[in-house]
Design an enzyme around this catalytic site. Sequence first.
Site, PDB file in Angstrom:
ATOM      1  N   ARG A  63       1.456  -7.048   4.913  1.00 32.28           N
ATOM      2  CA  ARG A  63       0.570  -8.025   4.276  1.00 32.28           C
ATOM      3  C   ARG A  63      -0.882  -7.534   4.225  1.00 32.28           C
ATOM      4  O   ARG A  63      -1.604  -7.815   3.270  1.00 32.28           O
ATOM      5  CB  ARG A  63       0.667  -9.352   5.016  1.00 32.28           C
ATOM      6  CG  ARG A  63      -0.070 -10.485   4.331  1.00 32.28           C
ATOM      7  CD  ARG A  63       0.338 -11.832   4.923  1.00 32.28           C
ATOM      8  NE  ARG A  63      -0.306 -12.942   4.246  1.00 32.28           N
ATOM      9  CZ  ARG A  63      -1.140 -13.789   4.855  1.00 32.28           C
ATOM     10  NH1 ARG A  63      -1.428 -13.641   6.138  1.00 32.28           N
ATOM     11  NH2 ARG A  63      -1.673 -14.791   4.180  1.00 32.28           N
ATOM     12  N   HIS A  67      -3.328  -7.664   0.962  1.00 35.42           N
ATOM     13  CA  HIS A  67      -4.609  -8.378   0.923  1.00 35.42           C
ATOM     14  C   HIS A  67      -5.788  -7.429   0.740  1.00 35.42           C
ATOM     15  O   HIS A  67      -6.827  -7.819   0.230  1.00 35.42           O
ATOM     16  CB  HIS A  67      -4.785  -9.232   2.184  1.00 35.42           C
ATOM     17  CG  HIS A  67      -4.010 -10.516   2.128  1.00 35.42           C
ATOM     18  ND1 HIS A  67      -4.302 -11.616   2.889  1.00 35.42           N
ATOM     19  CD2 HIS A  67      -2.938 -10.873   1.374  1.00 35.42           C
ATOM     20  CE1 HIS A  67      -3.450 -12.600   2.612  1.00 35.42           C
ATOM     21  NE2 HIS A  67      -2.603 -12.171   1.699  1.00 35.42           N
ATOM     22  N   ASN A  94      -7.136 -15.267   4.815  1.00 35.77           N
ATOM     23  CA  ASN A  94      -7.025 -14.380   5.975  1.00 35.77           C
ATOM     24  C   ASN A  94      -7.351 -15.028   7.316  1.00 35.77           C
ATOM     25  O   ASN A  94      -6.832 -14.600   8.356  1.00 35.77           O
ATOM     26  CB  ASN A  94      -7.954 -13.169   5.798  1.00 35.77           C
ATOM     27  CG  ASN A  94      -7.529 -12.297   4.631  1.00 35.77           C
ATOM     28  OD1 ASN A  94      -6.326 -12.110   4.388  1.00 35.77           O
ATOM     29  ND2 ASN A  94      -8.495 -11.776   3.892  1.00 35.77           N
TER      30      ASN A  94
HETATM   31  C1  HEM Z   1       2.689 -14.053  -4.709  1.00 39.14           C
HETATM   32  C2  HEM Z   1       1.760 -14.604  -4.040  1.00 39.14           C
HETATM   33  C3  HEM Z   1       1.754 -14.701  -2.545  1.00 39.14           C
HETATM   34  C4  HEM Z   1       1.360 -15.768  -1.829  1.00 39.14           C
HETATM   35  C5  HEM Z   1       0.845 -17.100  -2.373  1.00 39.14           C
HETATM   36  C6  HEM Z   1       1.538 -15.439  -0.440  1.00 39.14           C
HETATM   37  C7  HEM Z   1       1.226 -16.286   0.601  1.00 39.14           C
HETATM   38  C8  HEM Z   1       1.549 -16.048   1.922  1.00 39.14           C
HETATM   39  C9  HEM Z   1       1.316 -16.976   3.000  1.00 39.14           C
HETATM   40  C10 HEM Z   1       0.658 -18.334   2.867  1.00 39.14           C
HETATM   41  C11 HEM Z   1       1.801 -16.415   4.130  1.00 39.14           C
HETATM   42  C12 HEM Z   1       1.801 -17.026   5.530  1.00 39.14           C
HETATM   43  C13 HEM Z   1       0.517 -16.646   6.250  1.00 39.14           C
HETATM   44  C14 HEM Z   1       0.320 -17.409   7.532  1.00 39.14           C
HETATM   45  O1  HEM Z   1       0.995 -18.388   7.789  1.00 39.14           O
HETATM   46  O2  HEM Z   1      -0.577 -17.024   8.312  1.00 39.14           O
HETATM   47  C15 HEM Z   1       2.332 -15.135   3.775  1.00 39.14           C
HETATM   48  C16 HEM Z   1       2.902 -14.256   4.647  1.00 39.14           C
HETATM   49  C17 HEM Z   1       3.308 -12.980   4.319  1.00 39.14           C
HETATM   50  N1  HEM Z   1       3.122 -12.373   3.080  1.00 39.14           N
HETATM   51 FE1  HEM Z   1       2.631 -13.274   1.370  1.00 39.14          FE
HETATM   52  N2  HEM Z   1       2.033 -14.186  -0.332  1.00 39.14           N
HETATM   53  C18 HEM Z   1       2.172 -13.669  -1.596  1.00 39.14           C
HETATM   54  C19 HEM Z   1       2.585 -12.394  -1.927  1.00 39.14           C
HETATM   55  C20 HEM Z   1       2.832 -11.403  -1.009  1.00 39.14           C
HETATM   56  C21 HEM Z   1       2.955 -10.009  -1.327  1.00 39.14           C
HETATM   57  C22 HEM Z   1       2.783  -9.406  -2.711  1.00 39.14           C
HETATM   58  C23 HEM Z   1       3.214  -9.359  -0.150  1.00 39.14           C
HETATM   59  C24 HEM Z   1       3.421  -7.894   0.111  1.00 39.14           C
HETATM   60  C25 HEM Z   1       3.803  -7.021  -0.770  1.00 39.14           C
HETATM   61  C26 HEM Z   1       3.270 -10.364   0.884  1.00 39.14           C
HETATM   62  C27 HEM Z   1       3.578 -10.136   2.194  1.00 39.14           C
HETATM   63  C28 HEM Z   1       3.622 -11.110   3.168  1.00 39.14           C
HETATM   64  C29 HEM Z   1       4.195 -10.898   4.486  1.00 39.14           C
HETATM   65  C30 HEM Z   1       4.915  -9.654   4.947  1.00 39.14           C
HETATM   66  C31 HEM Z   1       3.978 -12.081   5.217  1.00 39.14           C
HETATM   67  C32 HEM Z   1       4.310 -12.353   6.688  1.00 39.14           C
HETATM   68  C33 HEM Z   1       3.115 -11.907   7.525  1.00 39.14           C
HETATM   69  C34 HEM Z   1       3.277 -12.070   9.018  1.00 39.14           C
HETATM   70  O3  HEM Z   1       4.320 -12.484   9.513  1.00 39.14           O
HETATM   71  O4  HEM Z   1       2.287 -11.758   9.712  1.00 39.14           O
HETATM   72  N3  HEM Z   1       3.004 -11.583   0.332  1.00 39.14           N
HETATM   73  N4  HEM Z   1       2.149 -14.929   2.417  1.00 39.14           N
END
Ligand code: HEM
Length: 331
Positions: A63, A67, A94
């Site tokens: 992630r 970002h 973030n």
């Molecule tokens: C398409 C739009 C996207 C939105 C709206 C989004 C939103 C989010 C949100 C809200 C979280 C949870 C964060 C938290 O609770 O602290 C998350 C987690 C995550 N996102 Fe996305 N995301 C998107 C796309 C992506 C993309 C493109 C990637 C990587 C290529 C990605 C990788 C991840 C990963 C791996 C997590 C888990 C992180 C962890 O466990 O620390 N996301 N995302």
Amino acid sequence: MNRSCNSNAYFGLMSLFMLSVAVRSELTPYFYMETCPDIFRIVRTEVQNALKNEIRMAASLLRLHFHDCFVNGCDGSLLLDGDGEDSEKFATPNLNSARGFEVIDIIKSSVESACDGVVSCADILAIAARDSVFLSGGPFWYVELGRRDGLVSNGALANQTIPSPFDTLDTIISKFNNVGLDAKDLVTLSGAHTIGRARCTFFSNRLFNFSGTEEPDITLETNMLSELQNVCQQDEDGNITTVLDQNSADQFDNNYFNNLLNGKGLLSSDQILFSSDEATATTKSLVQYYSYNERFFLMDFAYAMIKMGNINPLTGFDGEIRKNCRVVNSE
Ligand code: HEM
Ligand SMILES: *[C@@H]1O[C@H](CO)[C@@H](O)[C@H](O)[C@H]1NC(C)=O
Ligand SMILES: *[C@@H]1O[C@H](CO)[C@@H](O)[C@H](O)[C@H]1NC(C)=O
Ligand SMILES: *[C@@H]1O[C@H](CO)[C@@H](O)[C@H](O)[C@H]1NC(C)=O
């Protein structure tokens, strides 16, 4: 030495070149071949160590690269501590959410001891993301390198350019378009949510009073809905998390897409790729395709990561090679 004398060999070479370098770019997998030949081994070892300590770190590192790339290109700007509240680390997507900065510090110091002042923090993020995916059972790809580190952290920009889980599908597609990615890349890269966790804050709007309807989000499967209501009701300080992929939380597979077909996407921004009206003309069919074609998902994911990693890199004499990923070098 006229190339046209050798036109067959030349065109053969050209098409090979196009295949191996999926995206036209100044970056290359061989960038550190002479200046830091051990770079891949060093990063791999440190990522492995981090995952032994906490398996979720794979998701967190992946992630970070995303970002980073969506704000001023893949330039390591997310890593800067910057001016406190104006920095990317403090921006809404973030704050209390992006994690893994300590792991990046550890990788950077191992890399610095082997090759002082050579490898950028932006490239370390890209390699760490690749290794995180691969070590979680996902695809391997040759990471393209040669990014330099940016000098500014722009929290206000991060607020605007990083997609929010509360955005509509059209808004998310525009945010991807703005950095040169299309709706297909959006679906493919969203498959990253096959690993990792999310806090209730980012999806509890779906559980009780969705969009002011006084009902939960009807696209959320009912058993999962009750489980999530339970989990999030106990969330007092806003820090309770749950897995993004209930089927195989730590495994990089295509279950994310199977989940969407069953109403089990966790975030609204996940489920709308399949269930929203806008999805019919844009993303829905690809979600279905990936749900029965894991191999194609994994292959496309590798390709899309290379494409994302090529968003607006600083190269040549732009930017710098930061000594410490948290601060710009002093004059
Ligand atoms: C398409 C739009 C996207 C939105 C709206 C989004 C939103 C989010 C949100 C809200 C979280 C949870 C964060 C938290 O609770 O602290 C998350 C987690 C995550 N996102 Fe996305 N995301 C998107 C796309 C992506 C993309 C493109 C990637 C990587 C290529 C990605 C990788 C991840 C990963 C791996 C997590 C888990 C992180 C962890 O466990 O620390 N996301 N995302
Ligand atoms: C980002 O948005 C949040 C919420 O609106 C706001 O509190 C914060 O100040 C913004 N950050 C910057 C640097 O503008
Ligand atoms: C549900 O949300 C709407 C709009 O945000 C609000 O007006 C209403 O009071 C909420 N209902 C409950 C029961 O909280
Ligand atoms: C919970 O999250 C808040 C911010 O939302 C943070 O300041 C605090 O340290 C966290 N508490 C725990 C127990 O992790």
